[in-house]
Design a protein around this motif. Structure first.
Motif, PDB file in Angstrom:
ATOM      1  N   THR A   1       0.728  -1.301   0.067  1.00 20.22           N
ATOM      2  CA  THR A   1       0.146   0.130  -0.023  1.00 20.22           C
ATOM      3  C   THR A   1       1.063   1.432   0.120  1.00 20.22           C
ATOM      4  N   LEU A   2       1.822   1.278   0.602  1.00 26.04           N
ATOM      5  CA  LEU A   2       2.924   2.367   0.641  1.00 26.04           C
ATOM      6  C   LEU A   2       3.618   2.751  -0.371  1.00 26.04           C
ATOM      7  N   GLN A   3       4.107   1.581  -1.115  1.00 27.49           N
ATOM      8  CA  GLN A   3       4.724   1.577  -2.203  1.00 27.49           C
ATOM      9  C   GLN A   3       3.803   2.109  -3.619  1.00 27.49           C
ATOM     10  N   LYS A   4       2.649   1.872  -3.397  1.00 28.13           N
ATOM     11  CA  LYS A   4       1.457   2.235  -4.401  1.00 28.13           C
ATOM     12  C   LYS A   4       0.940   3.827  -4.078  1.00 28.13           C
ATOM     13  N   ASN A   5       1.059   4.043  -2.678  1.00 23.63           N
ATOM     14  CA  ASN A   5       0.576   5.495  -2.270  1.00 23.63           C
ATOM     15  C   ASN A   5       1.609   6.037  -1.464  1.00 23.63           C
ATOM     16  N   PRO A   6       2.814   6.590  -2.071  1.00 26.96           N
ATOM     17  CA  PRO A   6       3.931   7.042  -1.361  1.00 26.96           C
ATOM     18  C   PRO A   6       3.209   8.366  -0.431  1.00 26.96           C
ATOM     19  N   GLU A   7       2.429   8.882  -0.865  1.00 26.26           N
ATOM     20  CA  GLU A   7       2.087  10.271  -0.032  1.00 26.26           C
ATOM     21  C   GLU A   7       1.384   9.706   1.442  1.00 26.26           C
ATOM     22  N   ILE A   8       0.897   8.470   1.348  1.00 24.88           N
ATOM     23  CA  ILE A   8       0.500   7.962   2.986  1.00 24.88           C
ATOM     24  C   ILE A   8       1.951   7.944   3.813  1.00 24.88           C
ATOM     25  N   ALA A   9       3.038   7.059   3.000  1.00 25.54           N
ATOM     26  CA  ALA A   9       4.359   7.199   3.514  1.00 25.54           C
ATOM     27  C   ALA A   9       4.866   8.452   4.062  1.00 25.54           C
ATOM     28  N   LEU A  10       4.622   9.388   3.300  1.00 30.79           N
ATOM     29  CA  LEU A  10       5.111  10.803   3.714  1.00 30.79           C
ATOM     30  C   LEU A  10       4.317  11.297   5.011  1.00 30.79           C
ATOM     31  N   PHE A  11       3.115  11.111   4.946  1.00 32.24           N
ATOM     32  CA  PHE A  11       2.259  11.768   6.136  1.00 32.24           C
ATOM     33  C   PHE A  11       2.728  10.917   7.267  1.00 32.24           C
ATOM     34  N   LEU A  12       2.902   9.606   7.209  1.00 33.76           N
ATOM     35  CA  LEU A  12       3.115   8.832   8.314  1.00 33.76           C
ATOM     36  C   LEU A  12       4.500   9.085   8.905  1.00 33.76           C
ATOM     37  N   THR A  13       5.408   9.495   8.065  1.00 30.43           N
ATOM     38  CA  THR A  13       6.727   9.691   8.535  1.00 30.43           C
ATOM     39  C   THR A  13       6.739  10.907   9.323  1.00 30.43           C
ATOM     40  N   VAL A  14       6.127  11.946   9.045  1.00 31.87           N
ATOM     41  CA  VAL A  14       6.129  13.103   9.878  1.00 31.87           C
ATOM     42  C   VAL A  14       5.236  13.015  10.979  1.00 31.87           C
ATOM     43  N   ALA A  15       4.035  11.970  10.894  1.00 31.64           N
ATOM     44  CA  ALA A  15       3.206  11.957  12.046  1.00 31.64           C
ATOM     45  C   ALA A  15       4.088  11.176  13.048  1.00 31.64           C
ATOM     46  N   ILE A  16       4.801  10.373  12.857  1.00 30.85           N
ATOM     47  CA  ILE A  16       5.699   9.553  13.893  1.00 30.85           C
ATOM     48  C   ILE A  16       6.972  10.274  14.206  1.00 30.85           C
ATOM     49  N   GLY A  17       7.636  10.781  13.275  1.00 29.87           N
ATOM     50  CA  GLY A  17       8.977  11.502  13.662  1.00 29.87           C
ATOM     51  C   GLY A  17       9.012  12.736  14.220  1.00 29.87           C
ATOM     52  N   TYR A  18       8.054  13.458  13.931  1.00 33.10           N
ATOM     53  CA  TYR A  18       7.962  14.901  14.503  1.00 33.10           C
ATOM     54  C   TYR A  18       7.589  14.732  16.147  1.00 33.10           C
ATOM     55  N   PRO A  19       6.740  14.016  16.746  1.00 36.67           N
ATOM     56  CA  PRO A  19       6.766  13.743  17.998  1.00 36.67           C
ATOM     57  C   PRO A  19       7.762  13.288  18.713  1.00 36.67           C
TER      58      PRO A  19
END
Length: 560
Positions: free
Chosen positions: A8-26
């Motif tokens: 899913t993440l490979q087909k929808n990289p925008e989800i991976a992008l939001f997920l990265t910031v959502a986890i990394g920032y806090p």
């Protein structure tokens, strides 16, 4: 599920992008005994981890957010950058330029000595200097070297690897060196020199010292033998020789606003505003303190006033205290520069165009002061979207042209052009506040989101090559990063003290600004128990924040 998520993440990289910031920032906000990695580092590491799933994401996404981030940087530092280069901040500006050159030169020399390529050298510089913005310009510069797609991707991966490994000490090092080692190395008793500086700046003056902000309101009934009776309000205030004001007068059933020509009479109930220590000296004879809730009522919510008038640029608070337009108002805070650094309120503190003054007093008196000094900063919600995006577009267009010198492509780049556009826009806004308004919360959002989305794209894209990069350079890269951080920081301390001879109370603040280390300033101010070091911080910070960003291009050209 574990098969479904990677697909899913490979087909929808925008989800991976939001997920990265959502986890990394806090994760970056978590601290242990005062130490934390910071949002940039944790977002990059999470991006690298998610990037192991071999997710392809467009670099254009990162470029767009990076340009927004650069504009926000330029807009925030614009007023102090221009002042530092052109006016009375010249010594501090020159100091910051030298420190930036030392940082760049040290990074270049270490990279050559260690045998690193362009990617590792650029990442070493950006991480050791904690110049996250330089990471983007280095990436952009590498893309213009005419390399193959595979070579470019490999170098970008090397940048992120070196950045991640050196950023940690790049953040912690200046804090420890400047705030802990600095006072011992330079033999400075920080609390003592700050108190001495406050004294020299008039901090003990009864008339224009703490009375600017440490004030109360009291009400008194004047008897016939009160020394104020029979005088005008102006005469009574002049005789007090302190920053105290008659605010309102209750005469019979009427409450009237006091003005200079109002004659004080027996049985008047007057409300007086001033510093606590001044009342005993001036209101002991012929007066009776009374409780009058209506007379004691004064608005407690401060109004932010942006200084824009050239006539008040460089004026001290002592100068302002003697002006009619400041009569009856009190200053509670001064903020300066991109980070809203609080400046100490002292009689000899100078006010600069672009400073934000928080004042309290009667609305009519505040309106009079605003008309003379600048403008009220009531626009807290709306952003001039058109002006912001037009400035970004113009800056990007200016940065596109490129020339070749001995086979090296020299260009300002879109990123550099947008940074300069932001500086110009921020400076123009501070002196001509008719367009281009960007509220501080929006600047913060553009900074945080713009940078972290860009970092997330870099991390995801370089994920596959990160492990190989760590295996290639090993722990030596971390140690070299310590060298690149330490040498310029220690040199900055010695230069500030013995070459530029900054005041002992300001020298550590100047170093924190030149190293673009806001946490170091916080530690210094805590140790000093004073905001005085901040007076040396703002101009060097504005200069260094800009030059270290541009250094991302220069290091690539030097390494190439």
């Amino acid at each position: 599920m574990w098969d479904w998520l990677p697909t899913t993440l490979q087909k929808n990289p925008e989800i991976a992008l939001f997920l990265t910031v959502a986890i990394g920032y806090p994760l970056g906000t978590i601290k242990f005994r005062g130490f934390g990695l910071g949002a940039v580092t944790t977002t990059l590491l999470v991006g690298i981890l998610i990037g192991q799933l071999d997710i392809q994401i467009s670099q254009t996404v990162g470029s767009v957010f990076f340009l927004i981030f650069l504009f926000a940087i330029g807009y925030g530092v614009g007023p102090q950058f221009v002042r530092g280069v052109a006016q009375d901040g010249a010594p501090q500006a020159l100091f910051a330029i030298i420190v930036c050159a030392l940082m760049l030169g040290t990074a270049y020399g270490v990279a050559r000595l260690a045998g690193y390529d362009v990617g590792f050298g650029a990442g070493l510089f950006a991480g050791a200097a904690t110049a996250s913005s330089a990471l983007g310009l280095s990436t952009s510069a590498i893309g213009r070297l005419g390399l193959s797609a595979e070579e470019t991707r490999s170098m970008v991966g090397a940048i992120s690897t070196a950045f991640a490994m050196t950023y940690i000490f790049g953040t912690v090092g200046p804090i420890l060196i400047i705030s802990q080692i600095g006072p011992r190395l330079l033999r400075i008793d920080l609390p003592a020199v700050c108190r001495a500086y406050e004294t020299r700046m008039g901090g003990t003056s009864r008339s224009v010292g703490t009375s600017w902000h440490h004030y109360i309101i009291r009400t008194y009934r004047l008897s016939a033998d009160a020394p104020q009776v029979g005088k005008t309000v102006g005469e009574a205030e002049a005789g007090m020789q302190a920053r105290m004001f008659f605010d309102r007068i209750r005469r019979g059933d009427q409450v009237i606003d006091a003005n200079e020509s109002t004659i004080l009479k027996a049985d008047d109930i007057v409300s007086i505003a001033g510093a606590r220590g001044n009342f005993k000296a001036h209101f002991t004879t012929g007066v009776e303190e009374v409780e009058d809730p209506e007379m004691l009522d004064m608005p407690t919510e401060g109004i932010d006033v942006v200084v824009t008038r050239r006539a008040y640029d460089g004026k001290t608070l002592a100068d302002l205290a003697r002006l009619d337009v400041t009569h009856g108002i009190f200053l509670t805070r001064i903020r300066r520069g991109a980070s809203g650094t609080e400046i100490p309120i002292l009689p000899q503190t100078q006010i600069h165009r672009g400073d934000v003054l928080t004042v309290i007093g009667r609305p009519q008196k505040i309106r009079t002061a605003i008309k003379a000094i600048g403008r009220a900063d009531f626009s807290t919600k709306e952003t001039d979207i058109s002006s912001v995006f037009l400035a970004i577009a113009i800056g990007a267009l200016i940065g596109i042209p490129m020339i070749s010198v001995d086979g090296l492509p020299l260009t300002l780049s879109m990123a550099g052009g947008v940074l300069i556009a932001g500086i110009i826009a921020g400076w123009q806004r501070s002196v001509h506040p008719t367009f281009g308004h960007v509220p501080p919360p929006v600047i913060w959002f553009m900074n945080a989101v713009g940078l972290n989305v860009f970092i997330a794209v870099i991390g995801i894209s370089s994920g596959p090559s990160f492990v190989a990069g760590v295996q290639q350079v090993g722990v030596s890269l971390f140690l070299w990063g310590m060298v690149v951080t330490t040498i310029p920081t220690v040199a900055a301390l010695l230069l500030a003290k013995y070459v530029f001879r900054f005041d002992d109370a300001l020298v550590l603040g100047c170093c924190a600004g030149a190293c673009a280390s806001t946490p170091a300033l916080g530690m210094i101010s805590d140790q000093a128990r004073s905001q005085v070091p901040a007076l040396g911080y703002t101009v060097p910070y504005a200069i260094s924040n800009t030059l270290l960003t541009i250094g991302g291009i220069i290091i690539v050209l030097l390494m190439k």
